[in-house]
Write a protein that holds these residues in place. Structure first.
Motif, short mmCIF file in Angstrom:
data_model
loop_
_atom_site.label_atom_id
_atom_site.label_comp_id
_atom_site.label_asym_id
_atom_site.label_seq_id
_atom_site.Cartn_x
_atom_site.Cartn_y
_atom_site.Cartn_z
N ILE A 1 3.14 -8.16 -12.62
CA ILE A 1 1.88 -8.73 -13.10
C ILE A 1 0.70 -7.87 -12.69
O ILE A 1 -0.14 -7.48 -13.51
CB ILE A 1 1.71 -10.17 -12.58
N LEU A 2 0.62 -7.54 -11.40
CA LEU A 2 -0.50 -6.73 -10.91
C LEU A 2 -0.44 -5.30 -11.45
O LEU A 2 -1.47 -4.71 -11.78
CB LEU A 2 -0.50 -6.72 -9.38
N THR A 3 0.75 -4.75 -11.56
CA THR A 3 0.90 -3.39 -12.06
C THR A 3 0.42 -3.28 -13.51
O THR A 3 -0.32 -2.35 -13.86
CB THR A 3 2.36 -2.93 -11.95
N VAL A 4 0.82 -4.21 -14.34
CA VAL A 4 0.40 -4.20 -15.75
C VAL A 4 -1.11 -4.37 -15.85
O VAL A 4 -1.78 -3.67 -16.64
CB VAL A 4 1.15 -5.30 -16.54
N LEU A 5 -1.68 -5.26 -15.07
CA LEU A 5 -3.12 -5.47 -15.14
C LEU A 5 -3.89 -4.21 -14.74
O LEU A 5 -4.76 -3.75 -15.48
CB LEU A 5 -3.53 -6.64 -14.24
#
Length: 277
Positions: free
Chosen positions: A43-47
């Motif tokens: 989630i954080l990586t994609v954002l």
């Protein structure tokens, strides 16, 4: 436009690196929260690396998107992603939760570049995100506010008050992403406080709801694109995840919410994450 196969692989490699480095850090400092950090990785990586507008060279850029980790105990993964993005040196990770560090046990916006909101007490983050979103609309900016929430967190009544406000004021620049790993500090969410039909709940509170595999970077990207296209109401992405994802003996176990990693466990975890077993 979807991810190319090459870009998908790049994001997956970043996630692999982040998981290894977070486990390495948590073992080194003997404190921190492994389970929820591992579940929120994609989630954080994609954002930060694909969807959100952020600039580490200009962290106060008015037009930036705001990413808020409302489940603040997953700070180790947030810090590792922020470091890779360039907000501070990667080497600083070794100071996590140490005296005089700016990488505190929960994110602090006064101390750490890239942190938009100080979080820790669960349930408060979404309310602040609603305020951010409405403020940005008032300023006529097209920035998006992303609230990355935990499922244990939605036991808190303030979350649902924030949902009502977001719907009432048509905060369509607010996208919540629920790290739906179904495990919290003291047990599963079903054991502690059954959540029932989470999708139906958020729909009833006026949100547009999307669901995806929270460990599939392509599905996450598509869900974010769909949420950004929604007008007139806030959105939430229920990202189905696994607590402790990537380390088999941690997966789905509440004891790994905040337990230190011993030497033998560290060796097993790193070997598994590296694909050596």
């Amino acid at each position: 436009m979807g991810l190319t196969a090459e870009r998908k692989q790049e994001l997956e490699e970043l996630c692999k690196k982040f998981r290894i480095d977070v486990i390495d850090t948590l073992h080194s400092v003997q404190t921190g929260h492994p389970g929820g950090s591992l579940s929120v990785c994609e989630i954080l990586t994609v954002l930060y690396f694909e969807k959100a507008k952020v600039d580490p060279r200009n962290p106060g850029w008015p037009a930036r998107d705001r990413i808020v980790l409302t489940k603040g105990h997953a700070a180790p993964m947030l810090y590792r992603v922020l470091a890779e993005k360039g907000f501070f040196p990667v080497d600083e990770m070794k100071t996590l939760r140490q005296i005089d560090t700016r990488l505190q046990g929960h994110p602090c916006s006064l101390e750490t570049l890239g942190v938009e909101l100080t979080t820790g007490p669960l349930g408060l983050g979404l309310s602040a995100c609603v305020g951010m979103a409405l403020g940005l609309k008032h300023l006529n900016t097209d920035a998006t506010v992303y609230a990355v929430m935990g499922d244990g967190e939605i036991n808190e009544g303030t979350v649902w008050e924030a949902c009502m406000s977001a719907a009432k004021y048509k905060a369509d620049n607010l996208i919540a992403i629920l790290d739906y790993n179904r495990v919290q500090l003291d047990g599963t969410t079903d054991e502690i406080m059954p959540l029932g039909d989470v999708k139906a709940k958020f729909k009833a509170f006026g949100f547009e709801v999307f669901e995806c595999n929270g460990h599939d970077v392509e599905e996450l990207c598509d869900a974010i694109d769909s949420a950004k296209a929604v007008k007139g109401k806030p959105s939430i992405i229920i990202a189905k995840t696994v607590k402790g994802k990537g380390v088999s003996f941690m997966e789905g176990k509440n004891i790994w919410h905040g337990r230190p990693i011993n030497d033998e466990e560290y060796k097993l975890a790193i070997a598994e994450l590296r694909g050596e077993q």
